[in-house]
Design a protein around this motif. Structure first.
Motif, mmCIF file in Angstrom:
data_model
loop_
_atom_site.group_PDB
_atom_site.id
_atom_site.type_symbol
_atom_site.label_atom_id
_atom_site.label_comp_id
_atom_site.label_asym_id
_atom_site.label_seq_id
_atom_site.Cartn_x
_atom_site.Cartn_y
_atom_site.Cartn_z
ATOM 1 N N ASP A 1 0.857 -1.182 0.000
ATOM 2 C CA ASP A 1 0.000 0.000 0.000
ATOM 3 C C ASP A 1 0.892 1.230 0.000
ATOM 4 O OD1 ASP A 1 -2.566 -0.821 -0.224
ATOM 5 O OD2 ASP A 1 -3.010 -0.854 1.917
ATOM 6 N N ARG B 1 -3.281 4.965 1.270
ATOM 7 C CA ARG B 1 -4.666 4.525 1.450
ATOM 8 C C ARG B 1 -5.368 5.480 2.418
ATOM 9 N NH1 ARG B 1 -7.603 -0.151 0.501
ATOM 10 N NH2 ARG B 1 -5.695 -1.090 -0.370
ATOM 11 N N GLU B 2 -6.555 5.899 2.047
ATOM 12 C CA GLU B 2 -7.334 6.836 2.855
ATOM 13 C C GLU B 2 -8.543 6.122 3.447
ATOM 14 O OE1 GLU B 2 -9.826 11.048 2.468
ATOM 15 O OE2 GLU B 2 -8.584 10.327 0.811
ATOM 16 N N LYS B 3 -8.615 6.086 4.766
ATOM 17 C CA LYS B 3 -9.716 5.447 5.464
ATOM 18 C C LYS B 3 -10.841 6.427 5.787
ATOM 19 C CE LYS B 3 -8.139 1.179 5.967
ATOM 20 N NZ LYS B 3 -8.872 -0.014 5.464
ATOM 21 N N GLU B 4 -10.536 7.721 5.784
ATOM 22 C CA GLU B 4 -11.530 8.730 6.126
ATOM 23 C C GLU B 4 -12.333 9.128 4.887
ATOM 24 O OE1 GLU B 4 -11.880 9.433 9.244
ATOM 25 O OE2 GLU B 4 -10.119 8.286 9.850
ATOM 26 N N LYS C 1 -15.616 8.537 4.245
ATOM 27 C CA LYS C 1 -16.756 7.720 3.858
ATOM 28 C C LYS C 1 -18.050 8.329 4.382
ATOM 29 C CE LYS C 1 -14.162 3.365 3.815
ATOM 30 N NZ LYS C 1 -14.063 2.014 4.378
ATOM 31 N N LYS D 1 -21.208 8.171 6.378
ATOM 32 C CA LYS D 1 -21.554 7.382 7.551
ATOM 33 C C LYS D 1 -22.889 6.672 7.359
ATOM 34 C CE LYS D 1 -19.011 10.286 10.822
ATOM 35 N NZ LYS D 1 -19.096 11.100 12.058
ATOM 36 N N SER E 1 -13.922 0.269 -1.326
ATOM 37 C CA SER E 1 -14.439 1.378 -0.520
ATOM 38 C C SER E 1 -13.369 2.356 -0.050
ATOM 39 C CB SER E 1 -15.184 0.827 0.701
ATOM 40 O OG SER E 1 -14.318 0.060 1.519
ATOM 41 N N ASP E 2 -12.088 2.093 -0.319
ATOM 42 C CA ASP E 2 -11.012 2.967 0.140
ATOM 43 C C ASP E 2 -10.230 3.525 -1.046
ATOM 44 O OD1 ASP E 2 -11.608 2.451 2.794
ATOM 45 O OD2 ASP E 2 -10.198 0.770 2.924
ATOM 46 N N HIS F 1 -7.033 4.635 -2.823
ATOM 47 C CA HIS F 1 -5.690 4.157 -2.523
ATOM 48 C C HIS F 1 -4.829 4.110 -3.770
ATOM 49 C CE1 HIS F 1 -7.685 0.474 -3.965
ATOM 50 N NE2 HIS F 1 -6.466 0.091 -4.333
ATOM 51 N N SER G 1 -1.792 1.350 -4.755
ATOM 52 C CA SER G 1 -1.135 0.131 -4.287
ATOM 53 C C SER G 1 -0.336 -0.509 -5.410
ATOM 54 C CB SER G 1 -2.158 -0.865 -3.732
ATOM 55 O OG SER G 1 -3.052 -1.270 -4.756
ATOM 56 N N ASN H 1 -15.184 6.237 -2.954
ATOM 57 C CA ASN H 1 -15.519 5.216 -1.967
ATOM 58 C C ASN H 1 -16.589 4.241 -2.433
ATOM 59 O OD1 ASN H 1 -15.085 8.035 -0.214
ATOM 60 N ND2 ASN H 1 -13.972 6.259 0.577
#
Length: 456
Positions: free
Chosen positions: A262, A265-268, A270, A272, A282-283, A285, A287, A332
Motif C-alpha cells: 500500500d 490509502r485513505e480510510k476517512e 466515507k 456514515k 471502498s477505500d 488508494h 497500491s 468510496n
C-alpha cells in the motif's frame, strides 16, 4: 465457479486458469498446457458452478433467462436452469439453452407461410429439438469440505459432453480430481479444441493473497484432439494441433511468491451509515504488487498417436515468470454518481529465460556502443495489461481491459492493442463483495453474463 486445474495467481504468469467461454453450455474452457492464451475478461476470483450461477440470477436478480453470445456457434443464446434440492446434501439441475437465432428464423418462416395459430404452434413444437439444447447436473456435498459434481451437456445432441469433479478442501490445500469426456481447450490464438478424454489431478496451496504458494497438476489425455468449430475443420490450410494436446501424460508444478504494498490509502471520508456497493472497493488508494516464481513440466506422449514423431515422445520445460502491477483508485463507491474511478496497469514477464536473454543482448550492445537489436528489445518487453473501471450510476460501473504488446520491430506501430474486453459490472451490495458481469470481446465476438465473488 469453483473450477479446478487452474494455476492460482491474480497477476498473470504461466499458471493454468479455467476461463469463462460461451462456446459450450458449461461456460468454461481450459487453457492449452504450455501454450497459455492471452485472453482477457476472465474471472479470477472464487467462482461457483455455472448451474448455481444461473439459479442465483433466476432467484435473486429477476433474470429468468441469462444471455450469451458466440458468433462461431451461430449467435445469440438464452440459458435457464431448474435446480432442485433433493436432500440437504444432494441437488440436481436441468439446464436449457435456447438458440434465439434459430427461433427467430422459424418464426419468420412460419409467418411467411401464413400458418394459423394451431399450425404455428405445431410447427414450432416439431422443431423444438433444433432450438433447445439440454444439460443436467447433480452435486453431492459429502462433507463440509468434500463434494462430487457430475455434469452432462448437449444430451439431446449427437455428441454429449460429460464431466465428473471431486473436490476436497483441506486446511491449507485444495485437492481436485476430474474426468472429462470430451475436454475443451483454448490455445493462444483463441482456437478451441476437443480432446476425447481427460483425467486430471490437482493439488494447490490455499492461503493469503500474499506470500508463498505452490501448485501441482497431473493430467492424462487420450484420443486425438479435434477443432471444435466447423470453420476450423474446413480450412484449406492444415490446422496446427498444439503439441501439448497430444495423447499422453503431463506433470506440472509451479511455485510463486507474491507481495502486496500500500503506497497510500485513505480510510476517512466515507459517508456514515451507508454500506459501500463493494466493501473491497471502498477505500481510495494507490497500491502495488509483485509476483515472481517458476514453473516446470514434464510429459510422456502416447506412442500410438500419429500426431508427432518419436523425438517428441518426451518433453521437459522449465521457466521463470514475474509480474508487476500498480493500481490507483479514487472514490468510496458509496454515492450514486461517479464515486469510483479505478485504473490499474500490470506488466507480465511470462518467460524469464526470454527476458534475461534479451536483456543480456541489450546490455552487450550498449556496452560495445552498437545499435540495439530490436529482436532483443522485443524479447525483454513485457505484456502490458491496462484496466479502467468507472462507476456509471449506483451499483453499475463500466470496465474495459486491454492487452498491449510492445514490438519495436514495427516501426509504424511500436505499441499495439491486441485485444480489449468491454464489461458492465453490477455490484451486489447485499453480498458485501460480489457482482454480476456482462462482458463482450469484439475480437473473439464472444460475450456472456456471469457471477464473480471477492474480486478486485
Amino acid at each position: 465457479m469453483a473450477r479446478l486445474m487452474r494455476w492460482a495467481t491474480d497477476a498473470g504468469g504461466r499458471w493454468q486458469l479455467d476461463m469463462e467461454s460461451p462456446v459450450t453450455m458449461e461456460g468454461t474452457a481450459r487453457p492449452v498446457p504450455l501454450d497459455p492464451p492471452s485472453l482477457l475478461g476472465l474471472s479470477r476470483g472464487p467462482r461457483i458452478t455455472r448451474t448455481k450461477q444461473l439459479d442465483f440470477m433466476h432467484r435473486f436478480m429477476s433474470a429468468p433467462l441469462v444471455p450469451s453470445f458466440c458468433a462461431a456457434d451461430g449467435g445469440f443464446f438464452m440459458h435457464h436452469a431448474h435446480l432442485k434440492h433433493i436432500t440437504d446434501k444432494l441437488s440436481s439441475t436441468i439446464l436449457e439453452q435456447f438458440d434465439m437465432q434459430k427461433l427467430l428464423s422459424l418464426i419468420k418462416e412460419t409467418v411467411s407461410k401464413g400458418k394459423g395459430e394451431a399450425s404455428w404452434s405445431d410447427f414450432i413444437s416439431s422443431r423444438v429439438v433444433d432450438i433447445v439444447t439440454l444439460g443436467t447436473a447433480a452435486e453431492l456435498q459429502i462433507s463440509s469440505g468434500m463434494s462430487l459434481l457430475v455434469e452432462a451437456y448437449d444430451i439431446n445432441r449427437e455428441q454429449c459432453r460429460g464431466k465428473a469433479i471431486f473436490q476436497h478442501k483441506l486446511a491449507k490445500h485444495s485437492l481436485t480430481m476430474e474426468a472429462a469426456c470430451p475436454s475443451l481447450f483454448v490455445d493462444k490464438m483463441g482456437s478451441y479444441w476437443d480432446v476425447p478424454l481427460l483425467l486430471g489431478f490437482d493439488l494447490a496451496s490455499v492461503g493469503s493473497a500474499s506470500g508463498l504458494s505452490y501448485h501441482l497438476c497431473l493430467h492424462q489425455l487420450k484420443g486425438d484432439p479435434k477443432p471444435l468449430h466447423s470453420e476450423e475443420k474446413n480450412r484449406d490450410a492444415p490446422v496446427s494441433v498444439p503439441a501439448s494436446l497430444f495423447p499422453g501424460t503431463c506433470a506440472k508444478v509451479a511455485i510463486s511468491f507474491k507481495r502486496n504494498f500500500d503506497l497510500w490509502r485513505e480510510k476517512e471520508g466515507k459517508v456514515k451509515m451507508v454500506q459501500p456497493y463493494d466493501v473491497f472497493l471502498s477505500d481510495p488508494h494507490v497500491s502495488a504488487s509483485c509476483t515472481f516464481g517458476g514453473v516446470a513440466s514434464a510429459s510422456i506422449r502416447d506412442s500410438s498417436s500419429e500426431l508427432y514423431t518419436e523425438k517428441d515422445k518426451h518433453a521437459f520445460m522449465g521457466d521463470l515468470f514475474g509480474s508487476l502491477s500498480l493500481t490507483a483508485q479514487h472514490g468510496n463507491f458509496q454515492r450514486l454518481f461517479f464515486d469510483l474511478t479505478r485504473l490499474s496497469m500490470r506488466l507480465d514477464f511470462n518467460s524469464g529465460s526470454a527476458f534475461f536473454k534479451g536483456a543480456t543482448r541489450l546490455g552487450n550492445d550498449l556496452y560495445h556502443f552498437r545499435p540495439l537489436d530490436l529482436e532483443a528489445v522485443h524479447a525483454a518487453c513485457p505484456d502490458v495489461i491496462v484496466s479502467l473501471q468507472q462507476q456509471i450510476i449506483g451499483p453499475f460501473s463500466f470496465r474495459v481491459d486491454s492487452k498491449i504488446t510492445i514490438d519495436p520491430r514495427e516501426r509504424n506501430q511500436i505499441a499495439r492493442i491486441d485485444e480489449s474486453v468491454l464489461a458492465i459490472d453490477w455490484a451486489l451490495q447485499v453480498l458485501g463483495s460480489a457482482k454480476a458481469t456482462a462482458w463482450y470481446s469484439p475480437l473473439r465476438k464472444e460475450g456472456m453474463v456471469e457471477l464473480r465473488f471477492f474480486e478486485i
